[in-house]
Design an enzyme around this catalytic site. Structure first.
Site, PDB file in Angstrom:
ATOM      1  N   TRP A 162       5.737   2.696  12.356  1.00 54.27           N
ATOM      2  CA  TRP A 162       5.457   1.250  12.586  1.00 54.27           C
ATOM      3  C   TRP A 162       6.844   0.633  13.166  1.00 54.27           C
ATOM      4  O   TRP A 162       7.816   0.910  12.567  1.00 54.27           O
ATOM      5  CB  TRP A 162       5.240   0.841  11.159  1.00 54.27           C
TER       6      TRP A 162
ATOM      7  N   ALA B 205       0.614   1.280   2.690  1.00 50.35           N
ATOM      8  CA  ALA B 205      -0.244  -0.036   3.046  1.00 50.35           C
ATOM      9  C   ALA B 205      -1.583   0.085   3.336  1.00 50.35           C
ATOM     10  O   ALA B 205      -2.248  -1.081   3.616  1.00 50.35           O
ATOM     11  CB  ALA B 205       0.654  -0.523   4.391  1.00 50.35           C
TER      12      ALA B 205
ATOM     13  N   LYS C 128      -3.954  -5.183   3.243  1.00 48.35           N
ATOM     14  CA  LYS C 128      -4.877  -4.654   3.794  1.00 48.35           C
ATOM     15  C   LYS C 128      -6.322  -4.409   2.709  1.00 48.35           C
ATOM     16  O   LYS C 128      -7.200  -4.887   3.082  1.00 48.35           O
ATOM     17  CB  LYS C 128      -4.730  -3.507   4.631  1.00 48.35           C
TER      18      LYS C 128
END
Ligand code: LMR
Length: 394
Positions: free
Chosen positions: A127, A210, A243
């Site tokens: 990321w 995540a 999320k």
């Protein structure tokens, strides 16, 4: 003073969001930022979250500060969710942070406080904000091979060979599940092998999780994290609720630090509180309170798990559709990796020129490294993307 500031490179994902907004074409397709969208293109508030919110509005009597590291109830609920019973709770220090990004930032600062010379090993690719925060904090880091551009699967031999360089006290940053940006993940045997290596090298795992619940389900997605937690003396975990609870803008995350013993845990807990105080004082409460209510109320939890499962299965279905359409159009299986990948993302393996061509010809927005957000697709846009991929010669 401000005249001394130098223009900084824009975050590629956020820059793409802006480009998409400015594109006047109606039939454009946004496969950029990692935000879940349903078939109608909406990012819904999950039913259980909305219900918890209604109850909270009735029940809440004060907006006075909570604890500096957040609420003990939130820590417990999140520890149950991520770690279950994999490790003795007396060894875990926890701090509620603004989002998963906040958890990564606090974790890296904790590493810096404890061992300024420690190097952080990050997957290549990872990321982009991982690299950005590491650079901003001037934490020494190095990359390890992770993705095989040919097979679009994990380059496990390359990864293990690069991790041979890890020294005692170094940190290895791993994605708990649903690797961002590739969608390629370690299997259970590989997690074990990584665990063996980390123990042998006396290096500390740092897990960014995540997307728990977006890959193979809530339990399986946490299996790698739990496996390591059960084996290593020390570990850091940065978890996000953005999320899987769909509460992106509520900024709800947590750092879990596993210490070797209770005494070290207490000092670690104090250091996390200190870091919160220095950086933002008290964490934002609303999202964490909703998460705690959902996880602690059986009916809300069951409803949340049902909806999350629908979200997950919907993304798997889109993967099947895209891989199937590409199979039909090309007469080859070379895109079957899309079905093997898990989570919101897949890296297609297109060149930056091909990514640009797809944007210009079909209004398809994906990150420059050819990461697509599967949840940005629907039945109607799958064939458009497939056509663009074939036309661009990916
Ligand atoms: C992403 O990777 O798109 C998300 O994690 C959103 C972000 O903040 O970059």
């Amino acid at each position: 003073m401000f005249g001394a500031l130098k223009p900084l490179p824009a975050d590629k994902i956020l820059q793409l969001m802006q480009m998409y907004r400015e594109d006047p074409r109606e039939e454009k397709v946004d496969l950029g930022v990692g935000v879940y969208r349903n078939a109608e293109g909406v990012t819904p508030i999950m039913r259980a979250v909305k219900n918890a919110e209604k109850q909270l509005w009735e029940m809440e009597t004060t907006k006075a500060y909570t604890g500096l590291v957040g609420d003990a109830g939130y820590h417990k609920a999140m520890t149950d969710l991520v770690l279950a019973d994999s490790v003795d709770r007396a060894r875990i220090a926890a701090a509620h942070t603004p989002g998963g990004t906040g958890a990564i930032r606090q974790s890296l600062e904790l590493i810096q406080m404890a061992a300024p010379e420690a190097r952080v090993f990050v997957s290549s690719p990872t990321w982009p904000n991982h690299l950005s925060i590491l650079k901003h904090l001037k934490v020494p880091f190095t990359e390890y091979r992770y993705f095989d551009d040919e097979s679009r699967a994990v380059d496990f031999d390359g990864m293990m060979a690069d991790l041979e360089q890890v020294k005692p006290g170094d940190v290895v940053l791993l994605h708990g599940c649903c690797h961002n940006p590739t969608g390629a993940n370690l299997n259970p045997v590989q997690w074990q092998q990584v665990g063996d290596l980390l123990l042998e090298k006396q290096a500390m795992p740092f897990i960014d999780i995540a997307y728990q619940g977006f890959g193979d389900g809530l339990e399986k997605d946490a299996a790698g994290v739990r496996h390591l937690a059960g084996r290593v003396p020390e570990m850091l975990i940065a978890a996000s609720c953005s999320k899987n609870f769909g509460i992106y803008r509520e900024r709800t995350g947590i750092v879990l630090a596993i210490a070797p013993d209770e005494k070290t845990r207490d000092v670690t807990q104090g250091s996390l509180a200190h870091l919160n105080r220095q950086n933002f004082s008290f964490p934002p409460d609303h999202g964490a309170r909703l998460v705690t209510m959902v996880l602690e109320t059986p009916a809300l939890k069951a409803d949340w798990m049902d909806e999350l499962e629908d979200v997950r299965l919907g993304m798997l279905d889109l993967r099947e559709q895209l891989a199937g359409t590409l199979q039909q159009m090309t007469g080859s299986d070379r895109f079957s990796f899309i079905k093997e990948h898990r989570g919101m993302f897949s890296r297609l393996g297109a060149t930056p020129e091909q990514v640009q061509a797809m944007r210009e010809s079909h209004g398809i927005y994906m990150v420059g490294d050819s990461r697509i957000n599967i949840a940005g697709l629907n039945r109607d846009t799958v064939p458009i993307l497939a056509e663009a991929i074939v036309k661009a010669g990916v």
